[in-house]
Scaffold this active site. Structure first.
Site, PDB file in Angstrom:
ATOM      1  N   GLY A  96       0.962  -1.312  -0.021  1.00  0.00           N
ATOM      2  CA  GLY A  96       0.300  -0.018  -0.093  1.00  0.00           C
ATOM      3  C   GLY A  96       0.758   1.266   0.177  1.00  0.00           C
ATOM      4  N   ASN A  97       0.194   2.423   0.327  1.00  0.00           N
ATOM      5  CA  ASN A  97       0.812   3.537   0.136  1.00  0.00           C
ATOM      6  C   ASN A  97       0.155   4.661   1.392  1.00  0.00           C
ATOM      7  OD1 ASN A  97      -0.942   5.614  -0.911  1.00  0.00           O
ATOM      8  ND2 ASN A  97      -0.861   3.913  -2.611  1.00  0.00           N
ATOM      9  N   ARG A  98       0.797   5.627   1.565  1.00  0.00           N
ATOM     10  CA  ARG A  98       0.306   6.503   2.785  1.00  0.00           C
ATOM     11  C   ARG A  98      -0.660   7.555   2.520  1.00  0.00           C
ATOM     12  NH1 ARG A  98       4.784   9.113   5.115  1.00  0.00           N
ATOM     13  NH2 ARG A  98       3.397   9.611   6.680  1.00  0.00           N
TER      14      ARG A  98
END
Ligand code: C5P
Length: 224
Positions: free
Chosen positions: A29-31
């Site tokens: 995922g990413n932030r």
């Protein structure tokens, strides 16, 4: 912001960050929190637009008054955005889309191997959704992209943004710096909006809500 200046317009906004599954319990995922995209969806709604929000794993509450399509992966986001964008006046791609996904998704939880001290994952490219829209027929649909860059140098960030706008054939590209503390989870944002000639249309600083209205001011000026 002018009250009602998006009345009768159909606006599609993607927000959040995609998750690419590895197995039933894990993902890459990413932030991205979804804050900037949601602020744009809410501001467009407040200005009279009919808004479809394609929401990928939001970390903040969903806005009221929008048609919400929940997705998780880049491929799901692509399907939802492509469908919603047909006949839309504006598409804003604020979502952080994974460039790669695991080549295979394990049916069972991936186990540690006693003898190994590492694991190599094979990734495959995801489609570029914005570039797909930009390179396909999209008559009358204004395409707005984002570029989140980690480079410290402002001029370099602008260069990257101009190149991205051109490669994806977006009408507008919003560039901002992200990092461990700036950008994704923050409530404030600084952004530069680049137009089709690579020109700086406007510079925006402030809350994500005020940046959203500044972006929509440019959108409205391009629609009329
Ligand atoms: O190339 P980069 O990921 O920096 O481009 C960012 C812009 O392109 C954003 O508007 C993002 O939503 C969009 N994008 C996309 N599909 C991808 C990757 C990014 O539409 N696979």
């Amino acid at each position: 912001a002018v009250h009602g200046d998006l009345a009768g317009r159909r606006v599609v906004v993607s927000a959040g960050g995609t998750r690419e599954p590895l197995d039933p319990v894990r993902f890459l995922g990413n932030r991205s929190s979804g804050k900037q995209g949601i602020a744009i969806a809410e501001a467009a709604r407040a200005r009279g637009a009919q808004v479809t929000l394609v929401a990928a794993n939001l970390e903040v509450a969903e806005p009221a008054g929008c048609d919400i399509r929940r997705v998780s992966t880049a491929l799901e986001l692509q399907a939802a955005v492509t469908e919603a964008s047909r006949g839309a006046d504006v598409v804003v791609m604020a979502a952080a889309v994974a460039d790669y996904r695991p080549a295979t998704v394990s049916e069972a939880k991936i186990k540690k191997d006693q003898s190994d001290d590492g694991l190599t994952l094979e990734l495959v490219r995801n489609p570029d959704i914005l570039a797909g829209l930009g390179h396909g027929p999209h008559d009358g649909t204004l395409l707005v992209g984002f570029a989140a860059e980690t480079e410290p140098d402002d001029e370099r960030i602008l260069e990257l943004g101009r190149a991205k706008r051109e490669a994806k054939r977006a009408d507008l590209l919003v560039v901002n710096r992200v990092g461990w503390t700036e950008g994704f989870a923050a409530d404030e944002n600084s952004a530069v909006v680049i137009g089709v000639d690579g020109e700086i249309v406007t510079r925006l600083h402030g809350s994500k809500v005020s940046v959203a209205d500044g972006i929509l001011d440019v959108v409205v000026s391009k629609l009329n």
